[in-house]
Scaffold this motif. Structure first.
Motif: not given
Length: 128
Positions: A18, A21, A32, A35-36, A39
């Motif tokens: 990630i 990206i 992003v 997403l981080e 995660q």
């Protein structure tokens, strides 16, 4: 435990992916970062699950050691050693904050074990 470790490694590797990206817009950057964050949340949940699993394994092992001595009659043949194992297991359960009801139950079993198995000292008059 190995499966949890492998899941943690995979989750961390995904976080690295990630991070790599490429983003062109602010909107992509926000996606992003989201997403981080998700995660990292998954990684944290796996770590907590691993800690809880390890704790439960230690609790189960302590109960098993005491069960072997008290219920199964599996002992070292040395009363004092068995009693030390029992006491150390109880201490470990307290440290791990195991269920107090079960700790009290095993304290009762410990006392019963002592009552049943403690070596009797015979003192004969004139002998020490």
């Amino acid at each position: 435990m190995k499966q949890i470790d492998e899941a943690l490694i995979a989750a961390k590797m995904a976080l690295f992916e990630i991070d790599n990206i490429d983003v062109d817009t602010e909107e992509d950057m926000k996606a992003v970062l989201d997403l981080e964050a998700m995660q990292q949340g998954q990684i944290n949940k796996l770590k907590k699950f691993k800690r809880n699993t390890e704790r439960q394994q230690k609790i189960d092992a302590a109960y098993e050691r005491m069960n072997d001595i008290f219920f199964e009659g599996i002992s070292t043949g040395n009363f004092w050693r068995d009693l030390a194992i029992f006491d150390l297991s109880l201490e470990e359960l307290r440290e791990l904050q195991a269920d107090e009801t079960w700790i009290a139950h095993y304290e009762y079993n410990r006392d019963a074990y002592v009552e049943r198995m403690k070596p009797i000292k015979n003192f004969v008059k004139g002998e020490k």
